[in-house]
Design a protein around this motif. Structure first.
Motif, PDB file in Angstrom:
ATOM      1  N   GLN A  61      70.110  15.704  14.283  1.00 26.17           N
ATOM      2  CA  GLN A  61      71.218  15.860  13.377  1.00 26.17           C
ATOM      3  C   GLN A  61      71.215  17.263  12.758  1.00 26.17           C
ATOM      4  O   GLN A  61      70.167  17.833  12.480  1.00 26.17           O
ATOM      5  CB  GLN A  61      71.148  14.808  12.268  1.00 26.17           C
ATOM      6  CG  GLN A  61      71.029  13.406  12.878  1.00 26.17           C
ATOM      7  CD  GLN A  61      71.029  12.342  11.836  1.00 26.17           C
ATOM      8  OE1 GLN A  61      71.600  12.517  10.757  1.00 26.17           O
ATOM      9  NE2 GLN A  61      70.419  11.221  12.101  1.00 26.17           N
ATOM     10  N   LYS A  62      72.365  17.814  12.550  1.00 29.63           N
ATOM     11  CA  LYS A  62      72.489  19.169  12.032  1.00 29.63           C
ATOM     12  C   LYS A  62      72.875  19.150  10.561  1.00 29.63           C
ATOM     13  O   LYS A  62      73.739  18.382  10.149  1.00 29.63           O
ATOM     14  CB  LYS A  62      73.557  19.924  12.837  1.00 29.63           C
ATOM     15  CG  LYS A  62      73.198  20.027  14.334  1.00 29.63           C
ATOM     16  CD  LYS A  62      74.308  20.739  15.095  1.00 29.63           C
ATOM     17  CE  LYS A  62      73.979  20.834  16.580  1.00 29.63           C
ATOM     18  NZ  LYS A  62      75.046  21.507  17.336  1.00 29.63           N
ATOM     19  N   LEU A  63      72.264  20.013   9.813  1.00 28.75           N
ATOM     20  CA  LEU A  63      72.556  20.070   8.373  1.00 28.75           C
ATOM     21  C   LEU A  63      73.200  21.396   8.008  1.00 28.75           C
ATOM     22  O   LEU A  63      72.872  22.434   8.571  1.00 28.75           O
ATOM     23  CB  LEU A  63      71.253  19.924   7.579  1.00 28.75           C
ATOM     24  CG  LEU A  63      70.505  18.590   7.739  1.00 28.75           C
ATOM     25  CD1 LEU A  63      69.218  18.650   6.934  1.00 28.75           C
ATOM     26  CD2 LEU A  63      71.353  17.449   7.269  1.00 28.75           C
ATOM     27  N   THR A  64      74.092  21.319   7.057  1.00 26.98           N
ATOM     28  CA  THR A  64      74.642  22.561   6.515  1.00 26.98           C
ATOM     29  C   THR A  64      73.744  23.018   5.400  1.00 26.98           C
ATOM     30  O   THR A  64      73.047  22.236   4.779  1.00 26.98           O
ATOM     31  CB  THR A  64      76.064  22.296   5.974  1.00 26.98           C
ATOM     32  OG1 THR A  64      75.996  21.235   5.020  1.00 26.98           O
ATOM     33  CG2 THR A  64      77.010  21.932   7.086  1.00 26.98           C
ATOM     34  N   TYR A 105      67.102  13.647  10.969  1.00 29.26           N
ATOM     35  CA  TYR A 105      67.979  14.787  10.910  1.00 29.26           C
ATOM     36  C   TYR A 105      67.364  16.039  11.533  1.00 29.26           C
ATOM     37  O   TYR A 105      68.039  16.915  12.007  1.00 29.26           O
ATOM     38  CB  TYR A 105      68.334  15.107   9.465  1.00 29.26           C
ATOM     39  CG  TYR A 105      69.154  14.043   8.805  1.00 29.26           C
ATOM     40  CD1 TYR A 105      70.373  13.666   9.328  1.00 29.26           C
ATOM     41  CD2 TYR A 105      68.688  13.388   7.664  1.00 29.26           C
ATOM     42  CE1 TYR A 105      71.123  12.660   8.733  1.00 29.26           C
ATOM     43  CE2 TYR A 105      69.440  12.395   7.054  1.00 29.26           C
ATOM     44  CZ  TYR A 105      70.648  12.050   7.600  1.00 29.26           C
ATOM     45  OH  TYR A 105      71.389  11.079   7.003  1.00 29.26           O
ATOM     46  N   LYS A 163      76.215  15.969   9.442  1.00 22.09           N
ATOM     47  CA  LYS A 163      76.144  17.044   8.456  1.00 22.09           C
ATOM     48  C   LYS A 163      76.120  16.450   7.057  1.00 22.09           C
ATOM     49  O   LYS A 163      77.054  15.769   6.647  1.00 22.09           O
ATOM     50  CB  LYS A 163      77.337  17.992   8.609  1.00 22.09           C
ATOM     51  CG  LYS A 163      77.285  18.825   9.897  1.00 22.09           C
ATOM     52  CD  LYS A 163      78.402  19.856   9.941  1.00 22.09           C
ATOM     53  CE  LYS A 163      78.296  20.732  11.188  1.00 22.09           C
ATOM     54  NZ  LYS A 163      79.372  21.761  11.234  1.00 22.09           N
ATOM     55  N   ASP A 164      75.020  16.696   6.350  1.00 17.24           N
ATOM     56  CA  ASP A 164      74.861  16.203   4.982  1.00 17.24           C
ATOM     57  C   ASP A 164      75.078  14.701   4.878  1.00 17.24           C
ATOM     58  O   ASP A 164      75.660  14.202   3.917  1.00 17.24           O
ATOM     59  CB  ASP A 164      75.818  16.934   4.030  1.00 17.24           C
ATOM     60  CG  ASP A 164      75.524  18.421   3.963  1.00 17.24           C
ATOM     61  OD1 ASP A 164      74.399  18.810   4.341  1.00 17.24           O
ATOM     62  OD2 ASP A 164      76.409  19.180   3.532  1.00 17.24           O
ATOM     63  N   HIS A 205      79.690  13.947  11.851  1.00 17.36           N
ATOM     64  CA  HIS A 205      80.536  15.102  12.125  1.00 17.36           C
ATOM     65  C   HIS A 205      81.153  15.027  13.511  1.00 17.36           C
ATOM     66  O   HIS A 205      82.342  15.288  13.689  1.00 17.36           O
ATOM     67  CB  HIS A 205      79.715  16.389  11.984  1.00 17.36           C
ATOM     68  CG  HIS A 205      80.478  17.642  12.296  1.00 17.36           C
ATOM     69  ND1 HIS A 205      81.555  18.070  11.537  1.00 17.36           N
ATOM     70  CD2 HIS A 205      80.325  18.563  13.283  1.00 17.36           C
ATOM     71  CE1 HIS A 205      82.029  19.189  12.046  1.00 17.36           C
ATOM     72  NE2 HIS A 205      81.304  19.502  13.104  1.00 17.36           N
ATOM     73  N   GLU A 214      76.157  14.471  15.917  1.00 21.51           N
ATOM     74  CA  GLU A 214      75.993  15.545  14.947  1.00 21.51           C
ATOM     75  C   GLU A 214      76.287  14.996  13.546  1.00 21.51           C
ATOM     76  O   GLU A 214      77.353  14.461  13.285  1.00 21.51           O
ATOM     77  CB  GLU A 214      76.940  16.709  15.249  1.00 21.51           C
ATOM     78  CG  GLU A 214      76.587  17.473  16.510  1.00 21.51           C
ATOM     79  CD  GLU A 214      77.526  18.652  16.734  1.00 21.51           C
ATOM     80  OE1 GLU A 214      78.010  19.227  15.746  1.00 21.51           O
ATOM     81  OE2 GLU A 214      77.778  18.976  17.897  1.00 21.51           O
ATOM     82  N   TYR A 246      71.030  12.668   1.283  1.00 21.82           N
ATOM     83  CA  TYR A 246      72.195  12.722   2.164  1.00 21.82           C
ATOM     84  C   TYR A 246      72.764  11.329   2.409  1.00 21.82           C
ATOM     85  O   TYR A 246      73.988  11.123   2.430  1.00 21.82           O
ATOM     86  CB  TYR A 246      71.825  13.345   3.511  1.00 21.82           C
ATOM     87  CG  TYR A 246      71.375  14.776   3.416  1.00 21.82           C
ATOM     88  CD1 TYR A 246      72.210  15.759   2.875  1.00 21.82           C
ATOM     89  CD2 TYR A 246      70.119  15.161   3.864  1.00 21.82           C
ATOM     90  CE1 TYR A 246      71.805  17.078   2.794  1.00 21.82           C
ATOM     91  CE2 TYR A 246      69.697  16.476   3.783  1.00 21.82           C
ATOM     92  CZ  TYR A 246      70.543  17.437   3.247  1.00 21.82           C
ATOM     93  OH  TYR A 246      70.145  18.741   3.166  1.00 21.82           O
TER      94      TYR A 246
END
Length: 480
Positions: free
Chosen positions: A476-479, A472, A215-216, A220, A213, A78
């Motif tokens: 942290q949020k991942l898709t 993460y 994402k990848d 975000h 936040e 990422y």
């Protein structure tokens, strides 16, 4: 007799601290005015050369981004994708696998279709053995170069291997887990191209990614830190980056470009020997050597600071890790000042010798020592009954209110310029943190500084320690 001696010591300290406080306040007022002027100047002239014109110019300078990685297997894919997404016509990403013992290298090879290549490697800066270079067979990742080397036990050694492997005249040194704004390269490179005087380094604002936040690997949504220690550090970052460094930039007095994000002239960095692998404050030490080199060769130079937040990084979330980090910083400060002590008050080193280094010695290095002496005398005065309580209260209140004023002004300017906070509630929380900081957070920094000095003078083994990150998985949020 003991009471009389204690009274004399306290009286001497009161006179000393009165003059010291006045000097400190006058310097801070001067820095505040310089910072305000510098910010206005930046806003007024930031379109002096259109960024669109720069990106299409034949004179655009290439930039190499050097990011050391040690056991970053969890997030390395990422992080690299985030770096590759930066917008700039001529740049490369150099990931230096610093002898990782996890799956960092194998993940890079698999995800980015890397193969080992024949690479003309010149060791202009001595490092631990470089085992190989990897490039992708996929044209999409043509900007990526991975350097595999033996562990050098420091970020400095890994960074130097990346500098040796770079092909462009400018390089950015960052941490692989830092999240950079998409136009970061252009913002940092712009001063190199628009100033007649040679620019040897640029830096910019760094903000805290804790609770944001992600994402990848991409930022975000920005959130105000939820935990106490990151909140205090948010306050520090606002005050030091916006006020202190902008002011020093205005008078070409920067002695520190953060290791998390800094752009450098590669030629000068190599000539001074790159990062010193034994330093615990390698970013400050490199800038000091670069300034020294330019002075000795009688070359005019600039070190510029950009008053914009271009980088987000995770900061210590616990007291233990925070103290470990600040101890290392304090030891690095003492180490740099001691190493370059012969520069003090030497005319050939100009403002570095007569203003910058003395400031860092008196108002950065000595302050924790002075505060500790004050605490000892305060306790002695209470025990012997020789304390001038009225004078103590007046001086303490004056210094505290001045500090609070400076901090509140920093917060307000930051909010007006950059709208960093989602609502007034977050702003009010930050103001509350400023009110209690001297009583809750500042003593930890004093303790860590004294601990760092103690380690330095005892010449104990130098250790970087491990920066424990939540990463993460939790912040942290991942898709999918």
């Amino acid at each position: 007799m003991i009471k009389n001696l204690t009274y004399q010591l306290i009286h001497f300290y009161e006179v000393f601290i009165s003059f010291f406080s006045v000097a400190f306040i006058l310097i801070y007022i001067s820095l505040s005015l310089l910072s305000y002027y510098a910010i206005l100047k930046h806003l007024r002239y930031q379109k002096f050369i259109s960024e669109d014109i720069l990106t299409r110019s034949n004179h655009l300078l290439g930039v190499s981004i050097v990011a050391p990685a040690f056991n970053e297997g969890v997030n390395i894919v990422y992080n690299v994708k985030s770096l590759l997404s930066l917008t700039y016509p001529k740049f490369e990403i150099i990931i230096v696998n610093d002898g990782s013992t996890d799956d960092t290298l194998s993940k890079l090879i698999t995800e980015f279709e890397l193969v080992k290549i024949d690479f003309y490697y010149q060791e202009k800066i001595v490092t631990k053995t470089v085992r190989g270079h990897y490039k992708s067979t996929n044209p999409i990742y043509s900007k990526l170069l991975v350097v595999d080397k033996e562990n050098g036990k420091s970020k400095a050694d890994a960074s130097n291997a990346g500098i040796n492997s770079s092909k462009y005249p400018l390089f950015i040194c960052t941490d692989v887990d830092c999240i950079l704004k998409r136009d970061t390269i252009l913002k940092l490179a712009k001063p190199f191209m628009e100033n007649e005087t040679k620019v040897i380094a640029t830096g910019a604002g760094i903000r805290i990614s804790n609770s944001c936040e992600i994402k990848d690997g991409f930022l975000h949504k920005v959130h105000f830190p939820k935990d106490w220690y990151p909140r205090f550090q948010e306050l520090e970052y606002v005050r030091s980056f916006l006020f202190g460094r902008m002011a020093w930039s205005q008078i070409n007095g920067l002695l520190l470009v953060s290791g998390g994000l800094g752009m450098f002239d590669k030629e000068i960095a190599i000539k001074v020997g790159g990062y010193w692998h034994k330093s615990l404050g390698e970013d400050m030490e490199l800038i000091t050597r670069m300034r020294k080199y330019m002075h000795e060769n009688k070359q005019k130079f600039l070190i510029k600071y950009i008053p914009e937040s271009l980088c987000w990084t995770e900061v210590p979330g616990s007291r233990e890790v925070l103290i470990r980090q600040r101890t290392r910083w304090a030891r690095g400060l003492a180490q740099t000042l001691f190493l370059h002590r012969k520069m003090f008050f030497k005319p050939k080193y100009g403002g570095t010798a007569f203003l910058i280094l003395p400031y860092f010695f008196i108002f950065e290095f000595l302050v924790p020592i002075i505060e500790f002496i004050g605490i000892v005398l305060l306790i002695a005065g209470i025990i012997t009954g020789s304390l001038n309580t009225e004078h103590l209260i007046i001086m303490s209140a004056f210094v505290y209110l001045f500090y609070l004023l400076i901090t509140l002004v920093s917060i307000m300017i930051d909010d007006l310029l950059y709208k960093s906070y989602a609502n007034y509630k977050e702003l009010m929380v930050l103001i509350f943190m400023a009110i209690i900081e001297p009583f809750v957070y500042h003593p930890l920094n004093v303790y860590a500084s004294l601990k760092g000095y103690w380690f330095f003078f005892r010449q104990t083994e130098q250790k970087w320690g491990v920066m424990v990150r939540k990463g993460y998985a939790t912040t942290q949020k991942l898709t999918p």
